[in-house]
Design a protein around this motif. Structure first.
Motif, PDB file in Angstrom:
ATOM      1  N   LYS A  50     -33.731  46.341 119.935  1.00  0.00           N
ATOM      2  CA  LYS A  50     -32.712  46.769 120.918  1.00  0.00           C
ATOM      3  C   LYS A  50     -32.150  48.175 120.361  1.00  0.00           C
ATOM      4  N   VAL A  51     -31.797  49.237 121.219  1.00  0.00           N
ATOM      5  CA  VAL A  51     -31.476  50.547 120.783  1.00  0.00           C
ATOM      6  C   VAL A  51     -30.236  50.798 119.840  1.00  0.00           C
ATOM      7  N   ASN A  52     -29.083  49.950 120.150  1.00  0.00           N
ATOM      8  CA  ASN A  52     -28.062  50.005 119.420  1.00  0.00           C
ATOM      9  C   ASN A  52     -27.573  48.738 118.621  1.00  0.00           C
TER      10      ASN A  52
END
Length: 104
Positions: A50-52
């Protein structure tokens, strides 16, 4: 090297790493290079892609840390790497073995 990185950028990164390795060795602080592919899956579990994910996990573990901005991603990674190193459980090795976690 990563796609899109220029030669100058790669040289600067390598130079910075060499500088830190020299400082740590010069003052007898042990270190170990830990690649992100080793610590990220253990710290982020199923959220690693996941990006964050790093920021979200670091904010849960360190609620008083200033991590809310998008440009705080590397700060979050540094905190997670420090936590990985702490929970890895190895006792501090003798100085001559040169082991301490650095971001890889």
């Amino acid at each position: 090297a990563m796609p899109g990185q220029g030669i100058g950028s790669m040289f600067a990164s390598g130079e910075g790493l060499g500088l830190w390795k020299g400082i740590l060795t010069g003052i007898w602080i042990p270190y170990e290079l830990v690649p992100s592919r080793e610590w990220r899956p253990l710290m982020l579990c199923d959220e690693a892609e996941k990006v964050n994910a790093s920021q979200a996990k670091a904010m849960r573990l360190f609620p008083t840390a200033r991590l809310a901005l998008k440009n705080h991603a590397r700060r979050a990674d540094a905190l997670l790497l420090a936590e990985y190193s702490r929970i890895a459980g190895d006792s501090v090795p003798p100085v001559s073995t040169q082991k301490i976690a650095l971001a890889g």
